[in-house]
Design an enzyme around this catalytic site. Structure first.
Site, PDB file in Angstrom:
ATOM      1  N   GLY B  53      -5.266  -5.347   5.878  1.00 33.85           N
ATOM      2  CA  GLY B  53      -3.883  -5.618   6.248  1.00 33.85           C
ATOM      3  C   GLY B  53      -2.950  -4.699   5.488  1.00 33.85           C
ATOM      4  O   GLY B  53      -3.255  -4.266   4.374  1.00 33.85           O
ATOM      5  N   SER B  54      -1.804  -4.385   6.065  1.00 42.29           N
ATOM      6  CA  SER B  54      -0.819  -3.601   5.327  1.00 42.29           C
ATOM      7  C   SER B  54       0.011  -4.535   4.439  1.00 42.29           C
ATOM      8  O   SER B  54      -0.209  -5.740   4.402  1.00 42.29           O
ATOM      9  CB  SER B  54       0.037  -2.772   6.283  1.00 42.29           C
ATOM     10  OG  SER B  54       0.688  -3.615   7.189  1.00 42.29           O
ATOM     11  N   GLY B  55       0.931  -3.933   3.686  1.00 43.58           N
ATOM     12  CA  GLY B  55       1.680  -4.707   2.697  1.00 43.58           C
ATOM     13  C   GLY B  55       1.124  -4.523   1.299  1.00 43.58           C
ATOM     14  O   GLY B  55       1.659  -5.078   0.340  1.00 43.58           O
ATOM     15  N   HIS B  56       0.024  -3.752   1.189  1.00 43.50           N
ATOM     16  CA  HIS B  56      -0.599  -3.468  -0.114  1.00 43.50           C
ATOM     17  C   HIS B  56      -0.455  -1.987  -0.486  1.00 43.50           C
ATOM     18  O   HIS B  56      -1.166  -1.499  -1.363  1.00 43.50           O
ATOM     19  CB  HIS B  56      -2.086  -3.817  -0.088  1.00 43.50           C
ATOM     20  CG  HIS B  56      -2.393  -5.207   0.331  1.00 43.50           C
ATOM     21  ND1 HIS B  56      -1.948  -6.295  -0.363  1.00 43.50           N
ATOM     22  CD2 HIS B  56      -3.103  -5.693   1.385  1.00 43.50           C
ATOM     23  CE1 HIS B  56      -2.371  -7.400   0.238  1.00 43.50           C
ATOM     24  NE2 HIS B  56      -3.073  -7.061   1.305  1.00 43.50           N
ATOM     25  N   LYS B 104     -12.726  -5.097   1.346  1.00 45.37           N
ATOM     26  CA  LYS B 104     -12.323  -6.167   0.434  1.00 45.37           C
ATOM     27  C   LYS B 104     -12.806  -7.496   1.005  1.00 45.37           C
ATOM     28  O   LYS B 104     -12.712  -7.737   2.213  1.00 45.37           O
ATOM     29  CB  LYS B 104     -10.795  -6.187   0.277  1.00 45.37           C
ATOM     30  CG  LYS B 104     -10.220  -4.882  -0.272  1.00 45.37           C
ATOM     31  CD  LYS B 104      -8.770  -4.998  -0.725  1.00 45.37           C
ATOM     32  CE  LYS B 104      -7.786  -5.412   0.346  1.00 45.37           C
ATOM     33  NZ  LYS B 104      -7.727  -4.495   1.508  1.00 45.37           N
ATOM     34  N   ASP B 109     -11.301  -9.327   7.294  1.00 43.89           N
ATOM     35  CA  ASP B 109     -11.783  -7.953   7.097  1.00 43.89           C
ATOM     36  C   ASP B 109     -13.302  -7.887   7.210  1.00 43.89           C
ATOM     37  O   ASP B 109     -13.852  -6.994   7.860  1.00 43.89           O
ATOM     38  CB  ASP B 109     -11.366  -7.435   5.711  1.00 43.89           C
ATOM     39  CG  ASP B 109      -9.856  -7.219   5.601  1.00 43.89           C
ATOM     40  OD1 ASP B 109      -9.208  -6.977   6.624  1.00 43.89           O
ATOM     41  OD2 ASP B 109      -9.331  -7.301   4.472  1.00 43.89           O
ATOM     42  N   HIS B 219      -2.113 -11.765  -1.503  1.00 45.49           N
ATOM     43  CA  HIS B 219      -1.299 -12.225  -0.372  1.00 45.49           C
ATOM     44  C   HIS B 219      -0.414 -13.385  -0.793  1.00 45.49           C
ATOM     45  O   HIS B 219       0.133 -14.096   0.037  1.00 45.49           O
ATOM     46  CB  HIS B 219      -2.193 -12.679   0.786  1.00 45.49           C
ATOM     47  CG  HIS B 219      -3.239 -11.689   1.153  1.00 45.49           C
ATOM     48  ND1 HIS B 219      -4.511 -11.737   0.628  1.00 45.49           N
ATOM     49  CD2 HIS B 219      -3.188 -10.606   1.964  1.00 45.49           C
ATOM     50  CE1 HIS B 219      -5.201 -10.716   1.117  1.00 45.49           C
ATOM     51  NE2 HIS B 219      -4.428 -10.022   1.915  1.00 45.49           N
TER      52      HIS B 219
END
Lengths: 331, 331
Positions: B53-56, B104, B109, B219
């Site tokens: 996921g993005s945001g990292h 991860k 994922d 998250h």
């Protein structure tokens, strides 16, 4: 106030100790933590020295290393370093070719670097010149400065002049280059939140849940106007409108776009601003050929960013591209 | 919610476009923005692929380049990329030597990368292996994962295995190396504020003005416990106590200390944490020989940090030191 600290009095010392330990291959810390200098000097090279209040990291200590600064003097949070610190830094890194002081245009910094320069000149035997940076177009003068403020464009001056210094240019030539780069570099920022100075323990200014400060300074000083929070595109338009009006670049000129985070804004949003800004610059007839994106000239924990446009020619572009090995910039 | 965005739906696309434009010398964006890949591939080299996921950011797209990943698949914010994205990325960067997927340990994922691996194997002609990262010692299992979560230690695996891949190691050897590095790497984090997912528009969790979440996930998932905000030293002690108890290192072992910001915490505080953490590690008999400090595996706008300790031997230390040229890591 929520910060990862042990106490307000020791923040700078503890942070510098961590920095010096983490980057011991590049820097050493001067006695009493009065400056950070390159581990290895190049005899015969003009020494580049900068400094200023801390709270803007990685500026300036993160830019000490091959291809950029020789030393940086960190003051307490948002407080100028003292002339003594600067005199010691000059003595530590001047190998005889002279020293160029790169100073952001804030009253405290200007006064203290001037005093340090005088002390060194009076002691004799050293050449010192100064370049002032004042790239912030937001306000003509401010609570912290006489004239325009020096902000993120300072790192562009430090990088380009730093590369030229490695090529054995003389002090006068480097000072002239620094002034030229500063004159071709303009910035403006926006805050979405205030920063919190540790010793104050509360936000520097109040901002409503739907408000932003357009043209904010890097200490949370007031900017041009308080406005309703707008889209990224509208913010980029406002910032670049002011920058381009001031720079008045010739169509087709190559430029560097620096999207600089104030530290509370994530990289995902900064890259979104890159996308917004580059479309606008291309629309205005500029050729965006170099980019730098990240939180480089920060304001403690402030959310927001600044945009910097620096006009490049063949020479300054090559100097920007030249190798650099510092804690914060490396290529 | 205060973010530099144009709209919730287009954040990822606009951010990827800005990223690809800013780093066009290193990466290209796949069709439909389904993956980011190296501009230049090395035929005969095993391809390393990650994603999530993005945001990292900068994880994972910022780690694509020479010496690290060949491709990364970005999902929407905190959402796994799809198997189709991974299959396309594999087809784009596998030059015949096989693909190693670095994943991860989160349910979405793991499931999607497994499915992609099966699709590729069924189509025939390609070898695919997987390394799962699960370095977070905070909780044995969580709302997002079966078993431990993969967090900042993932970048250590990507860097070391990436360097080994440049030396033409085979797929099985690289997978074994990745598992070994993961087994010697442990992390734990602390949140001082929640993150705010754009589509939700409000903080993921509530945290009192004097509280912190020890062992938080990237998250914003719950950690070990909610506690009163403590000093940097006490926080470092709590995080490293859990890490060292789990790693049980032999006295005198060399290690890497990664102090990773979640993105809302300034570099000045992260270096202060370096100072706190290194003293504790040295006190526990470890030799801290490598450091990495910065916001590399972030959680949108969350304030806080994680500490990662990775035990090194001569081989992994040399691989860590090997050259890397990516948007986020370069030496």
């Amino acid at each position: 106030m929520k910060k990862l600290i042990n106490g307000v009095e020791t923040i700078l010392d503890e942070s510098l100790d961590g920095f010096a330990a983490a980057h011991a291959d590049i820097v050493t810390l001067g006695e009493g933590r009065r400056f950070v200098r390159r581990r290895t000097l190049s005899p015969g090279k003009v020494a580049l020295i900068s400094g200023g209040g801390s709270g803007h990291e990685p500026l300036h200590v993160g830019f000490v290393g091959r291809g950029m600064l020789d030393a940086a003097c960190p003051g307490q949070v948002f407080t100028s370093p003292t002339p003594d610190q600067m005199v010691e830094a000059i003595a530590a890194v001047d190998t005889g070719a002279g020293c160029l002081l790169i100073v952001k245009n804030y009253e405290g910094d200007v006064m203290n670097f001037e005093m340090a320069g005088e002390m060194v000149r009076e002691a004799g035997g050293r050449q010192v010149a100064t370049v002032l940076t004042d790239d912030d177009v937001a306000v003509p003068t401010s609570t912290w400065s006489a004239g325009r403020r020096g902000v993120a464009g300072t790192l562009v001056v430090e990088k380009i002049v730093g590369a030229a210094a490695e090529q054995s240019l003389g002090l006068a030539e480097l000072a002239a280059l620094g002034r030229q780069v500063n004159a071709r570099t303009r910035s403006m920022g926006v805050a979405l939140t205030s920063c919190t100075v540790p010793a104050a323990g509360k936000p520097t200014f109040e901002l409503g849940a739907d408000e932003m400060e357009l043209g904010v300074g890097i200490h949370g000083e007031p900017g041009r106007k308080r406005a309703k929070l707008a889209t990224a595109d509208a913010i980029a338009e406002a910032l670049l409108g002011a920058i381009i009006a001031d720079l008045a670049p010739i169509t087709g000129t190559e430029c560097l776009l620096l999207v600089n985070g104030f530290s509370g804004t994530p990289l995902m949003e900064l890259y979104l601003m890159v996308n917004a800004a580059r479309r606008i610059l291309i629309g205005r007839g500029l050729r965006v050929t170099r980019y730098l994106t990240g939180s480089y000239v920060t304001s403690l924990d402030m959310a927001g960013c600044s945009l910097t446009v620096s006009l490049l020619d063949e020479r300054t572009q090559a100097l920007w591209d030249a190798p650099v090995t510092t804690a914060a910039l490396c290529w």
